[in-house]
Enzyme design. Structure first.
Site, PDB file in Angstrom:
ATOM      1  CG  ASP A  99       6.972  -2.179   3.439  1.00  0.00           C
ATOM      2  OD1 ASP A  99       8.069  -2.718   3.227  1.00  0.00           O
ATOM      3  OD2 ASP A  99       5.936  -2.823   3.646  1.00  0.00           O
ATOM      4  N   GLY A 107       9.789  -2.002   6.556  1.00  0.00           N
ATOM      5  CA  GLY A 107       9.794  -3.192   7.400  1.00  0.00           C
ATOM      6  C   GLY A 107       9.194  -2.939   8.764  1.00  0.00           C
ATOM      7  CG  PHE A 117       2.517  -2.637   9.059  1.00  0.00           C
ATOM      8  CD1 PHE A 117       1.599  -1.976   9.863  1.00  0.00           C
ATOM      9  CD2 PHE A 117       2.120  -3.818   8.437  1.00  0.00           C
ATOM     10  CE1 PHE A 117       0.314  -2.476  10.042  1.00  0.00           C
ATOM     11  CE2 PHE A 117       0.846  -4.323   8.610  1.00  0.00           C
ATOM     12  CZ  PHE A 117      -0.061  -3.654   9.412  1.00  0.00           C
ATOM     13  CD  GLN A 135       3.139   5.968  12.641  1.00  0.00           C
ATOM     14  OE1 GLN A 135       2.001   5.943  13.129  1.00  0.00           O
ATOM     15  NE2 GLN A 135       3.534   5.083  11.728  1.00  0.00           N
ATOM     16  N   GLY A 149      -0.040   4.629  10.506  1.00  0.00           N
ATOM     17  CA  GLY A 149      -0.817   4.353  11.707  1.00  0.00           C
ATOM     18  C   GLY A 149      -2.310   4.510  11.535  1.00  0.00           C
ATOM     19  CG  ASP A 209       0.386   0.346   0.276  1.00  0.00           C
ATOM     20  OD1 ASP A 209       0.403  -0.826   0.700  1.00  0.00           O
ATOM     21  OD2 ASP A 209       0.507   1.324   1.041  1.00  0.00           O
TER      22      ASP A 209
END
Length: 378
Positions: free
Chosen positions: A89, A91, A93, A187, A214, A264
């Site tokens: 990912d 970073g 979030f 998003q 989101g 995930d």
């Protein structure tokens, strides 16, 4: 990376992701290895559960051990000794979950390092550089994870900035001459019109796959299902679709029914450490006293190391004594449960019997089958 779509059943898709490091059969679930480890498990044990791809966390690995340590080993694969594909990912979030500790500007995000209090700056460009050093097989763009609840105006501003950051991520990724895959992140909160703008903008930029971000941030399940039903048909059919941070077994089933290829979540591993175990008939809370003298296996349908060798009473005993082995055996089981569920979904799609499997799945856990919208059942 190459995506091959092999079969469909309704909106559900059976396919495969082909990497230099191996093949991932989809729909796929990715165990989470936040700090370069699936907690308590060796890479060999994770592989034995059926996992073909892992998720690593850019934010945490950047702060500790850092890019330089990673480069000393080669990349994240060499550092943790997992030689299959890895998705990282961006970073985003983690940064946005810091709340008051961070400040968002057009350039990027300034925040306080939760480890030592230092002031740190993360931008789309920096995220691409970190993930390049990690050797990620799938790199995620840097975006703002729109919180829930968010009104339409906030969700619009957030989505538009994420689109600008997506372009900056794409540009830096290309400048680095990174030959791996780059995924965009859709998003727009719970608003269909904003999701439409996001999908179109990302497809115009061009990515190797598309994630739905989101969601699973506190919104009602009906909203998640509605957004997935609306968004998935707009994603190019020849690209994989990834639902980030999801989730419960039921969420995986519902995502697959609506056209998602990749998932995930920390749930199977985190819940395992808390004695919350997923079985064919629902959930077993192994700490409960009723398991103290239960000589039965955890799940008679499961072929994992734990179920082949140990009783519920033994797992209960380990949990009550806070033994590390208990957490490990629980984790082995939960990860295998998730991989068996994905294998069953893949087989059901191949056979054109997905809805029959869905009815069986919900029947075993004693819940009604959530309805699909009418256009999905035509």
């Amino acid at each position: 990376m190459k995506y091959e779509l092999q079969k469909t059943d309704g909106r559900a898709r059976r396919g495969r992701l082909v990497f230099e490091r191996g093949v991932v059969e989809t729909p796929a679930f990715m165990p989470v290895g936040t700090y370069g480890t699936v907690k308590g498990m060796t890479p060999e044990e994770v592989k034995e559960t059926g996992a073909q791809i892992l998720l690593g966390n850019t934010f945490h690995l950047w702060l500790r051990p850092g890019q330089e340590i990673m480069k000393l080993h080669g990349d994240l694969h060499d550092f943790m000794q997992w030689h299959g594909p890895i998705l990282t990912d961006s970073g985003g979030f983690q940064v946005f979950s810091l709340g008051a500790m961070r400040k968002i500007k057009e350039e990027g995000v300034t925040f306080q390092n939760p480890i030592n209090g230092d002031k740190v700056f993360l931008s789309p460009e920096k995220s691409m550089e970190i993930q390049y050093d990690l050797g990620s097989d799938i790199v995620m763009i840097f975006d703002e994870c729109t919180p829930y609840p968010a009104d339409w105006d906030y969700a619009k501003r957030s989505m538009e900035m994420s689109l600008r950051w997506a372009k900056r991520s794409r540009d830096r990724f290309d400048e680095l001459n990174n030959k791996n895959a780059l995924f965009g992140i859709i998003q727009g909160g719970v608003y269909e019109d904003l999701r439409d703008v996001s999908v179109k903008g990302l497809v115009d930029i061009g990515f190797d796959g598309y994630a739905v971000g989101g969601l699973a941030v506190g919104e009602p399940k009906e909203d998640m299902h509605r957004i997935l039903e609306h968004v998935c048909p707009q994603i190019p059919a020849d690209k994989p679709r990834y639902l980030m941070g999801v989730g419960k077994p039921e969420d995986l089933v519902e995502g697959v029914r609506r056209g998602i290829d990749m998932f995930d979540c920390v749930m199977p591993t985190r819940n395992a450490r808390n004695g919350h175990l997923f079985v064919t008939d629902g959930v077993v809370k192994i700490r409960n006293a009723k398991h103290k003298s239960d000589t039965a296996t955890l799940d008679e349908h499961c072929d994992c190391y734990t179920c082949r060798n140990y009783s519920r009473a033994y797992l209960h005993h380990l949990d009550r004594c806070n033994e590390i082995l208990g957490a490990r055996l629980n984790t082995i089981h939960n990860l295998r449960y998730y991989q068996r569920l994905m294998a069953s979904l893949r087989q059901a799609i191949e056979e054109g019997k997905l809805e029959s499997f869905v009815e069986y799945f919900y029947g075993r856990i004693g819940k009604p089958v959530p309805p699909l919208s009418p256009q999905l059942t035509d």
